[in-house]
Design an enzyme around this catalytic site. Sequence first.
Site, PDB file in Angstrom:
ATOM      1  N   ASN A  67     -87.873 -70.336 -29.224  1.00  0.00           N
ATOM      2  CA  ASN A  67     -86.799 -69.475 -28.713  1.00  0.00           C
ATOM      3  C   ASN A  67     -87.100 -68.002 -29.015  1.00  0.00           C
ATOM      4  O   ASN A  67     -86.409 -67.116 -28.556  1.00  0.00           O
ATOM      5  CB  ASN A  67     -85.400 -69.909 -29.178  1.00  0.00           C
ATOM      6  N   HIS A  69     -90.010 -56.910 -17.793  1.00  0.00           N
ATOM      7  CA  HIS A  69     -90.618 -56.293 -18.979  1.00  0.00           C
ATOM      8  C   HIS A  69     -90.645 -54.763 -18.877  1.00  0.00           C
ATOM      9  O   HIS A  69     -91.328 -54.107 -19.645  1.00  0.00           O
ATOM     10  CB  HIS A  69     -92.030 -56.851 -19.215  1.00  0.00           C
TER      11      HIS A  69
HETATM   12  C1  HEM Z   1     -95.488 -65.625 -18.351  1.00  0.00           C
HETATM   13  C2  HEM Z   1     -94.283 -65.187 -18.436  1.00  0.00           C
HETATM   14  C3  HEM Z   1     -93.648 -64.545 -19.661  1.00  0.00           C
HETATM   15  C4  HEM Z   1     -94.025 -64.564 -20.974  1.00  0.00           C
HETATM   16  C5  HEM Z   1     -95.211 -65.278 -21.612  1.00  0.00           C
HETATM   17  C6  HEM Z   1     -93.062 -63.756 -21.695  1.00  0.00           C
HETATM   18  C7  HEM Z   1     -93.093 -63.527 -23.060  1.00  0.00           C
HETATM   19  C8  HEM Z   1     -92.268 -62.638 -23.713  1.00  0.00           C
HETATM   20  C9  HEM Z   1     -92.354 -62.318 -25.118  1.00  0.00           C
HETATM   21  C10 HEM Z   1     -93.336 -62.941 -26.113  1.00  0.00           C
HETATM   22  C11 HEM Z   1     -91.421 -61.364 -25.399  1.00  0.00           C
HETATM   23  C12 HEM Z   1     -91.133 -60.713 -26.761  1.00  0.00           C
HETATM   24  C13 HEM Z   1     -89.985 -61.408 -27.459  1.00  0.00           C
HETATM   25  C14 HEM Z   1     -89.747 -60.864 -28.848  1.00  0.00           C
HETATM   26  O1  HEM Z   1     -90.697 -60.529 -29.547  1.00  0.00           O
HETATM   27  O2  HEM Z   1     -88.565 -60.792 -29.254  1.00  0.00           O
HETATM   28  C15 HEM Z   1     -90.730 -61.094 -24.157  1.00  0.00           C
HETATM   29  C16 HEM Z   1     -89.702 -60.187 -24.024  1.00  0.00           C
HETATM   30  C17 HEM Z   1     -88.910 -60.101 -22.892  1.00  0.00           C
HETATM   31  N1  HEM Z   1     -89.051 -60.857 -21.743  1.00  0.00           N
HETATM   32 FE1  HEM Z   1     -90.621 -61.986 -21.251  1.00  0.00          FE
HETATM   33  N2  HEM Z   1     -92.135 -63.281 -20.816  1.00  0.00           N
HETATM   34  C18 HEM Z   1     -92.445 -63.751 -19.571  1.00  0.00           C
HETATM   35  C19 HEM Z   1     -91.723 -63.540 -18.413  1.00  0.00           C
HETATM   36  C20 HEM Z   1     -90.483 -62.961 -18.360  1.00  0.00           C
HETATM   37  C21 HEM Z   1     -89.603 -62.990 -17.225  1.00  0.00           C
HETATM   38  C22 HEM Z   1     -89.928 -63.662 -15.897  1.00  0.00           C
HETATM   39  C23 HEM Z   1     -88.463 -62.333 -17.594  1.00  0.00           C
HETATM   40  C24 HEM Z   1     -87.167 -62.104 -16.833  1.00  0.00           C
HETATM   41  C25 HEM Z   1     -86.959 -62.261 -15.572  1.00  0.00           C
HETATM   42  C26 HEM Z   1     -88.664 -61.852 -18.940  1.00  0.00           C
HETATM   43  C27 HEM Z   1     -87.784 -61.060 -19.646  1.00  0.00           C
HETATM   44  C28 HEM Z   1     -88.041 -60.512 -20.886  1.00  0.00           C
HETATM   45  C29 HEM Z   1     -87.225 -59.466 -21.482  1.00  0.00           C
HETATM   46  C30 HEM Z   1     -86.041 -58.762 -20.834  1.00  0.00           C
HETATM   47  C31 HEM Z   1     -87.774 -59.213 -22.749  1.00  0.00           C
HETATM   48  C32 HEM Z   1     -87.242 -58.229 -23.810  1.00  0.00           C
HETATM   49  C33 HEM Z   1     -86.240 -58.969 -24.690  1.00  0.00           C
HETATM   50  C34 HEM Z   1     -85.512 -58.096 -25.688  1.00  0.00           C
HETATM   51  O3  HEM Z   1     -85.722 -56.884 -25.775  1.00  0.00           O
HETATM   52  O4  HEM Z   1     -84.655 -58.656 -26.425  1.00  0.00           O
HETATM   53  N3  HEM Z   1     -89.891 -62.267 -19.381  1.00  0.00           N
HETATM   54  N4  HEM Z   1     -91.270 -61.884 -23.164  1.00  0.00           N
HETATM   55  C1  LIG Z   2     -83.534 -69.566 -32.711  1.00  0.00           C
HETATM   56  O1  LIG Z   2     -82.445 -68.645 -32.520  1.00  0.00           O
HETATM   57  C2  LIG Z   2     -81.330 -68.895 -33.338  1.00  0.00           C
HETATM   58  C3  LIG Z   2     -80.173 -68.009 -32.914  1.00  0.00           C
HETATM   59  O2  LIG Z   2     -80.547 -66.701 -32.618  1.00  0.00           O
HETATM   60  C4  LIG Z   2     -81.746 -68.707 -34.815  1.00  0.00           C
HETATM   61  O3  LIG Z   2     -80.647 -68.914 -35.673  1.00  0.00           O
HETATM   62  C5  LIG Z   2     -82.853 -69.721 -35.121  1.00  0.00           C
HETATM   63  O4  LIG Z   2     -83.300 -69.547 -36.433  1.00  0.00           O
HETATM   64  C6  LIG Z   2     -84.014 -69.568 -34.147  1.00  0.00           C
HETATM   65  N1  LIG Z   2     -84.965 -70.654 -34.363  1.00  0.00           N
HETATM   66  C7  LIG Z   2     -86.257 -70.444 -34.577  1.00  0.00           C
HETATM   67  C8  LIG Z   2     -87.067 -71.658 -34.839  1.00  0.00           C
HETATM   68  O5  LIG Z   2     -86.740 -69.341 -34.547  1.00  0.00           O
END
Ligand code: HEM
Ligand SMILES: *[C@@H]1O[C@H](CO)[C@@H](O)[C@H](O)[C@H]1NC(C)=O
Length: 324
Positions: A87, A187
């Site tokens: 997640n 992104h």
């Molecule tokens: C191959 C496809 C994709 C992969 C492997 C991927 C992977 C990731 C990862 C690893 C992050 C960073 C999460 C973190 O460190 O908290 C991220 C952030 C994000 N992804 Fe993707 N993603 C993909 C496609 C998409 C798609 C299709 C969407 C939406 C339509 C999306 C929306 C977002 C958004 C909005 C964030 C920023 C989240 C935040 O700031 O809380 N992603 N993604």
């Molecule tokens: C997944 O997200 C929930 C809620 O944000 C968090 O409490 C939980 O620790 C997360 N689980 C893992 C395996 O990261």
Amino acid sequence: MGFLIPFLLFLAAAADAKLTPDYYKATCPDFEKIIRETITNKQLTTPTTAAGVLRLFIHDCFVEGCDASLLIASNSFNTAERDADNNLSLAGDAFDVITRAKVALELSCPQIVSCADIVAQATRDLVTMVGGPFYTVRLGRKDGLVSKASRVAGNLPTLTMTMDEILTLFAKKGFTTQEFVALMGAHTIGFSHCKEFTNRIFNYSKTCAHDPAMNPTYVAGLSKLCENYTTDDAMAAFNDVMTPGKFDNMYYRNLPRGLGLLSVDQMLVGDSRTRPYVIQYANDQKAFFDAFSHAMEKLSLVEVKTGRKGEVRSRCDAFNSLSN
Ligand code: HEM
Ligand SMILES: *[C@@H]1O[C@H](CO)[C@@H](O)[C@H](O)[C@H]1NC(C)=O
Ligand SMILES: *[C@@H]1O[C@H](CO)[C@@H](O)[C@H](O)[C@H]1NC(C)=O
Ligand SMILES: *[C@@H]1O[C@H](CO)[C@@H](O)[C@H](O)[C@H]1NC(C)=O
């Protein structure tokens, strides 16, 4: 077999037909206003909300369909979807804004509005609020009755997948290569934690400390930001280093310059199947917005449940019946 296919098509069409943009017009006339006010207040005080909700939405839709299964909290009988290993730190503020909208809606029109519809509508409003396009959200989803961590693996893309695997997964969910590239434009907002990209900036290979496709100045900045990532797992970088909080086509403009953050972002411009769309959207924001709107309308309908296939939850983090 011959009669089964038209029958299934009929069922699919019937489910679609039940979703309409004005589904709550008579039963909850303030639906639109309540969602808009809730997301506006939250986004103004917590600007990370929009990206958090957008990511939450796709994670929900790709596992069991857009049915708010991701919002269910785990209990001693069930490890729910949101606690699956990958997640990947979904933002707590994203869950919070949906909870707030639900509480406000229950006061105004109890037991009417599904959590799945709240997530779909809130996502659209937040995308629009941070500069993205306005698209139509059809309503009438029911909330799902299943939320299992074990259903996540294989349904969400990961950074270890090849482009072949990613395109196959998106095709399975109903998306063309072009629609996939348009969705990746998400992104253009939000963050990624250091551990998601440190393999690109530290010890990349025997001959090169960092991914040679990356801009060296960018690498230097990221290396500094993430210098303590092994002890400080809270550090995160903007997905779009140029215009981090604005929903625009800068994500695609960054990619050919070595300013993509995640390996999957880099792959998008490196692969000949996806590159043409990256170039197109980099040159034409309207083309990107049109494609993104279309793809989001489609995403919002993935495996949607209607009728007795689901329920309207009274709170988003729990099924109505304890026996689920
Ligand atoms: C191959 C496809 C994709 C992969 C492997 C991927 C992977 C990731 C990862 C690893 C992050 C960073 C999460 C973190 O460190 O908290 C991220 C952030 C994000 N992804 Fe993707 N993603 C993909 C496609 C998409 C798609 C299709 C969407 C939406 C339509 C999306 C929306 C977002 C958004 C909005 C964030 C920023 C989240 C935040 O700031 O809380 N992603 N993604
Ligand atoms: C997944 O997200 C929930 C809620 O944000 C968090 O409490 C939980 O620790 C997360 N689980 C893992 C395996 O990261
Ligand atoms: C890179 O590899 C070297 C040698 O194996 C090791 O000492 C160093 O800690 C590694 N750096 C990081 C950031 O992983
Ligand atoms: C990393 O840790 C050191 C020592 O605690 C500290 O001085 C430095 O500011 C930290 N770097 C970042 C980017 O937080």
